[in-house]
Every structure is written in C-alpha cells, then in structure tokens.
Design a protein around this motif. Structure first.
Motif, short mmCIF file in Angstrom:
data_model
loop_
_atom_site.label_atom_id
_atom_site.label_comp_id
_atom_site.label_asym_id
_atom_site.label_seq_id
_atom_site.Cartn_x
_atom_site.Cartn_y
_atom_site.Cartn_z
N ALA A 40 0.84 -1.21 0.00
CA ALA A 40 0.00 0.00 0.00
C ALA A 40 0.87 1.26 0.00
O ALA A 40 0.54 2.25 -0.66
CB ALA A 40 -0.92 -0.01 1.21
N ARG A 41 1.98 1.21 0.73
CA ARG A 41 2.90 2.36 0.73
C ARG A 41 3.51 2.56 -0.64
O ARG A 41 3.61 3.69 -1.14
CB ARG A 41 4.00 2.13 1.76
N ASP A 42 3.95 1.48 -1.29
CA ASP A 42 4.52 1.59 -2.64
C ASP A 42 3.48 2.11 -3.63
O ASP A 42 3.79 2.91 -4.51
CB ASP A 42 5.05 0.23 -3.10
N LEU A 43 2.25 1.64 -3.49
CA LEU A 43 1.19 2.09 -4.39
C LEU A 43 0.87 3.56 -4.16
O LEU A 43 0.61 4.31 -5.12
CB LEU A 43 -0.07 1.25 -4.17
N ASN A 44 0.93 4.00 -2.92
CA ASN A 44 0.65 5.40 -2.61
C ASN A 44 1.75 6.32 -3.13
O ASN A 44 1.52 7.52 -3.33
CB ASN A 44 0.50 5.58 -1.10
N ALA A 45 2.95 5.76 -3.36
CA ALA A 45 4.06 6.56 -3.89
C ALA A 45 3.94 6.80 -5.38
O ALA A 45 4.66 7.64 -5.93
CB ALA A 45 5.39 5.87 -3.59
N PHE A 46 3.04 6.09 -6.07
CA PHE A 46 2.85 6.31 -7.50
C PHE A 46 2.28 7.70 -7.74
O PHE A 46 1.63 8.29 -6.88
CB PHE A 46 1.91 5.27 -8.09
N GLN A 47 2.53 8.22 -8.92
CA GLN A 47 2.03 9.54 -9.27
C GLN A 47 0.54 9.51 -9.56
O GLN A 47 0.04 8.55 -10.15
CB GLN A 47 2.78 10.09 -10.49
N ARG A 48 -0.14 10.56 -9.15
CA ARG A 48 -1.54 10.72 -9.49
C ARG A 48 -1.66 11.28 -10.91
O ARG A 48 -0.81 12.05 -11.34
CB ARG A 48 -2.24 11.64 -8.49
N PRO A 49 -2.67 10.90 -11.65
CA PRO A 49 -2.80 11.41 -13.02
C PRO A 49 -3.07 12.92 -13.02
O PRO A 49 -3.78 13.44 -12.17
CB PRO A 49 -4.00 10.63 -13.58
N SER A 50 -2.47 13.58 -13.99
CA SER A 50 -2.70 15.01 -14.14
C SER A 50 -4.11 15.25 -14.70
O SER A 50 -4.79 14.32 -15.14
CB SER A 50 -1.64 15.62 -15.07
N ASN A 51 -4.53 16.50 -14.68
CA ASN A 51 -5.85 16.84 -15.22
C ASN A 51 -5.97 16.44 -16.68
O ASN A 51 -6.99 15.93 -17.13
CB ASN A 51 -6.11 18.33 -15.05
N ARG A 52 -4.89 16.67 -17.42
CA ARG A 52 -4.90 16.37 -18.85
C ARG A 52 -5.03 14.87 -19.09
O ARG A 52 -5.85 14.41 -19.91
CB ARG A 52 -3.62 16.91 -19.47
N ASP A 53 -4.24 14.07 -18.37
CA ASP A 53 -4.29 12.62 -18.54
C ASP A 53 -5.63 12.05 -18.08
O ASP A 53 -6.17 11.14 -18.71
CB ASP A 53 -3.15 11.96 -17.76
N TYR A 54 -6.14 12.59 -16.98
CA TYR A 54 -7.42 12.08 -16.46
C TYR A 54 -8.56 12.35 -17.43
O TYR A 54 -9.38 11.47 -17.71
CB TYR A 54 -7.70 12.71 -15.09
N HIS A 55 -8.62 13.55 -17.96
CA HIS A 55 -9.70 13.88 -18.90
C HIS A 55 -9.54 13.10 -20.21
O HIS A 55 -10.55 12.72 -20.83
CB HIS A 55 -9.72 15.38 -19.16
N SER A 56 -8.30 12.85 -20.62
CA SER A 56 -8.10 12.03 -21.83
C SER A 56 -8.59 10.61 -21.60
O SER A 56 -9.21 10.01 -22.48
CB SER A 56 -6.61 12.03 -22.19
N PHE A 57 -8.33 10.09 -20.41
CA PHE A 57 -8.77 8.74 -20.08
C PHE A 57 -10.29 8.65 -20.04
O PHE A 57 -10.91 7.70 -20.56
CB PHE A 57 -8.16 8.33 -18.73
#
Length: 238
Positions: free
Chosen positions: A51-68
């Motif tokens: 869970a700690r390693d997963l929490n260290a991942f980057q959150r998607p930016s606004n641009r990437d999230y809206h593209s997804f």
C-alpha cells in the motif's frame, strides 16, 4: 473407573502425568496460536508495504485524467455502466508515467498541440512508431521528447527577450544622462524582475529558494548594467 473401584492410590500416582499432559496440550495450543498470529502479522506487513509503494505512485494530471475519461466515453470498453463508475473516483487512480519535470506550461503546449491535431502535427510531434501504434481515431500519441524540445525553444526565446529588452531600454535611458532617466531605468528593472520571476514560476517547476536565487541574480545583472552606464554618462558629461 479407578475412582469407582475405590483405587485412590492409582489416581494419586497418575496425577503428575495428567498435569504434564495438560501442560503439553496447552503449550501445543499456544504454539499454534502464536504461529497463526505470526502468519497474519507477516501478511499484514506485506499489505502495508504494498500500500505504501502504491501510494508513492504519481496521481494522473488533469490532462491525462480527462483524456482517459474521454476515451472511456467514446469507446465504452466495459459495456456495463456500474463497472465504469471507478473512472469517477479520481483519488484512487494512479499514473505509470515516469517522474520528470513537467510544469503547467508544458501541459498547456501539449493541450494546444492536441487541439490542433492533424496530419501536420502528427508528422512534427509523433514518430513513425507512435503513428503506427494505434489506428483508433479517438486515441493518438505524441512524442514527449519532441514536445519538450518545443517547450525548451519557447522558454529560451522568452528568456532571451527578458534579457535583451530591459538592457536596450535602460541603455537608451541611461545614455541621456538625466537624473529622471535613471529613475525610469530603475522602474524598468523592477518591472522586468517581476516578469522574470513570474516566468520562472509559470514556465518551470522551480522551488522557492531557486526562484529567489534566480530573481536576485537577474536583478543584480541589471543593477550592474545601470550603474556602469550611469558612471559612463557622468564621466562624459564631466
């Protein structure tokens, strides 16, 4: 049976054996319980580490999230609306994009390129491998290295303008040799220092101490320039 037969001595002679058997049984139960607790604790620690390693991942930016989300809306890969609700929980999503310097200006440039999507932009900002990667009209890729080169070129041009314009303006003012012209040159220095600080904060991911150091160095260069030309003007007038 011994108790019913009245043989109490036999019961007394087996007293220690019964206590030893009970102790062994209790010890066996205790060891089993400890082993179970240890196994569950190790499993829990593994889950915490993941869970700690997963929490260290980057959150998607606004641009990437809206593209997804746009891709989900156009393609509908699951074809079952309740299963697509996870896309609305943005706080639970992570991005696998590698960490790098990516400011808001870089994203603005990429957004402008995506809005101007066409054969020319595909040829300039997408490699042959990226163009052949997908034939989906709702999905296309751009080379991040080419976008970064364009951003670097734009930032270099802006820095060049911020360095040349104040020098030319202050040279014309200080060459007059008037006292008011010197104050005007100081005003130009303040304005362009503020513009330089704003450009640094908007175009890059500079930290506060880096922004302060760069602005101080820029201001110092302009101050030295003003002082040198002011001295030259006073000597010429004398």
């Amino acid at each position: 049976m011994d108790l019913e037969n009245g043989d109490g001595a036999r019961l007394m002679s087996r007293k220690d054996d019964l206590q030893q058997a009970r102790r062994e049984e209790t010890q066996s139960v205790r060891e089993g319980l400890i082993s179970t607790i240890q196994h569950k604790l190790v499993t829990y620690d593994d889950i915490l580490a993941k869970a700690r390693d997963l929490n260290a991942f980057q959150r998607p930016s606004n641009r990437d999230y809206h593209s997804f989300r746009t891709w989900f809306w156009n393609v509908k890969p699951l074809n079952y609306e309740p299963e697509e609700d996870f896309i609305k929980r943005r706080e639970d999503l992570v991005s696998l994009r590698h960490g790098r310097e990516w400011s808001g200006f870089d994203g603005l440039v990429e957004t402008c390129i995506r809005k101007m999507h066409g054969p020319l932009t595909q040829k300039l900002f997408a490699t042959k491998e990226l163009r052949e990667k997908t034939d989906d009209k709702c999905l296309y890729y751009y080379s991040q290295s080419r976008i970064e080169k364009l951003v670097g070129l734009i930032i270099t041009l802006i820095i060049f303008i911020l360095l040349v314009l104040p020098v030319v303006a202050m040279y014309k003012l200080t060459s007059v040799g008037d006292r008011n012209s010197t104050f005007d040159a100081v005003g130009i220095l303040v304005v362009f220092t503020l513009l330089f600080s704003a450009a640094m904060s908007l175009l890059t991911k500079a930290k506060r101490h880096e922004l302060f150091a760069a602005s101080a160095a820029y201001c110092a260069v302009l101050v030295v320039f003003i002082s040198n030309f002011s001295n030259d003007g006073s000597h010429q007038n004398g």
